[in-house]
Design an enzyme around this catalytic site. Sequence first.
Site, mmCIF file in Angstrom:
data_model
loop_
_atom_site.group_PDB
_atom_site.id
_atom_site.type_symbol
_atom_site.label_atom_id
_atom_site.label_comp_id
_atom_site.label_asym_id
_atom_site.label_seq_id
_atom_site.Cartn_x
_atom_site.Cartn_y
_atom_site.Cartn_z
ATOM 1 N N HIS A 18 49.437 26.641 54.794
ATOM 2 C CA HIS A 18 49.647 27.627 55.862
ATOM 3 C C HIS A 18 48.331 27.868 56.626
ATOM 4 C CE1 HIS A 18 52.953 29.375 53.075
ATOM 5 N NE2 HIS A 18 53.590 28.876 54.113
ATOM 6 N N LYS A 42 66.295 37.170 50.001
ATOM 7 C CA LYS A 42 65.342 36.542 49.077
ATOM 8 C C LYS A 42 64.728 37.615 48.196
ATOM 9 C CE LYS A 42 63.897 32.497 51.728
ATOM 10 N NZ LYS A 42 62.764 31.762 52.320
ATOM 11 N N ARG A 91 55.757 19.134 57.367
ATOM 12 C CA ARG A 91 55.069 18.400 56.318
ATOM 13 C C ARG A 91 55.591 16.983 56.164
ATOM 14 N NH1 ARG A 91 56.153 23.371 52.554
ATOM 15 N NH2 ARG A 91 57.781 23.437 54.114
ATOM 16 N N SER A 129 54.928 27.238 48.800
ATOM 17 C CA SER A 129 54.731 28.470 48.037
ATOM 18 C C SER A 129 55.512 28.450 46.728
ATOM 19 C CB SER A 129 55.172 29.677 48.865
ATOM 20 O OG SER A 129 54.436 29.750 50.050
HETATM 21 P P1 ADP Z 1 59.935 29.642 55.480
HETATM 22 O O1 ADP Z 1 60.609 30.382 54.372
HETATM 23 O O2 ADP Z 1 60.195 30.144 56.853
HETATM 24 O O3 ADP Z 1 59.991 28.132 55.371
HETATM 25 P P2 ADP Z 1 57.240 29.386 54.551
HETATM 26 O O4 ADP Z 1 56.325 30.502 54.222
HETATM 27 O O5 ADP Z 1 57.675 28.502 53.463
HETATM 28 O O6 ADP Z 1 58.432 30.061 55.276
HETATM 29 O O7 ADP Z 1 56.608 28.498 55.689
HETATM 30 C C1 ADP Z 1 56.301 28.967 56.976
HETATM 31 C C2 ADP Z 1 55.954 27.800 57.848
HETATM 32 O O8 ADP Z 1 54.819 27.134 57.318
HETATM 33 C C3 ADP Z 1 57.035 26.729 57.954
HETATM 34 O O9 ADP Z 1 57.011 26.192 59.273
HETATM 35 C C4 ADP Z 1 56.607 25.685 56.960
HETATM 36 O O10 ADP Z 1 57.069 24.397 57.330
HETATM 37 C C5 ADP Z 1 55.108 25.763 57.105
HETATM 38 N N1 ADP Z 1 54.419 25.317 55.894
HETATM 39 C C6 ADP Z 1 54.610 25.719 54.622
HETATM 40 N N2 ADP Z 1 53.794 25.068 53.758
HETATM 41 C C7 ADP Z 1 53.062 24.218 54.529
HETATM 42 C C8 ADP Z 1 52.065 23.222 54.245
HETATM 43 N N3 ADP Z 1 51.675 22.952 53.004
HETATM 44 N N4 ADP Z 1 51.558 22.555 55.279
HETATM 45 C C9 ADP Z 1 51.988 22.797 56.533
HETATM 46 N N5 ADP Z 1 52.924 23.672 56.883
HETATM 47 C C10 ADP Z 1 53.465 24.374 55.891
#
Ligand code: ADP
Length: 161
Positions: A18, A42, A91, A129
Amino acid sequence: MQITALYPGTFDPITNGHLDIIQRASEMFHRIIVTVALNPSKSPLFSVEERIALISESVKHLPNVTVTSFSGLIVDYARQTGAKAIIRGLRAVSDFEYEFQMALMNYKLNNEVNTVFLMPNEKYTYLNSSIIRQLNQFEADVSEFVPPCVVSALELKLPRA
Ligand code: ADP
């Protein structure tokens, strides 16, 4: 033109993946609002307040980044804040179908806002996450994958803590 961009997500918790996206976005846009989605379906490990505090601590070196939360539709939140872009991280191909659908639907709902996809450094492509939460449950060292404040916060979530 000074464009504000939203970066929405669950951030339960924020990872270095992130942060990589936030860093890139902060160099492209005038202002970035990282915003935690309040999703009642969630049951997160960290409360919204905890997630906001962890993100804020992790981005404190980036002056054009602020952290908030939102409920409802991201396109409505974009209208409220005047944001013209929504940042999402891509990703792998597995992210694509869902993100493509969301981006098209969001554009249909509000054609003043475009979704912008950014790719993280390849070393973060396997990171999310939920893997971090699982590793932590088994007390694995996650310090390579998350900012230092998250390492400490995860330790406090362990049953023995
Ligand atoms: P959501 O539940 O909306 O997917 P996340 O917190 O998992 O929320 O992710 C928010 C954003 O960050 C999404 O666009 C996700 O693709 C991106 N994201 C999550 N992990 C990574 C990572 N390791 N590298 C790049 N982008 C990421």
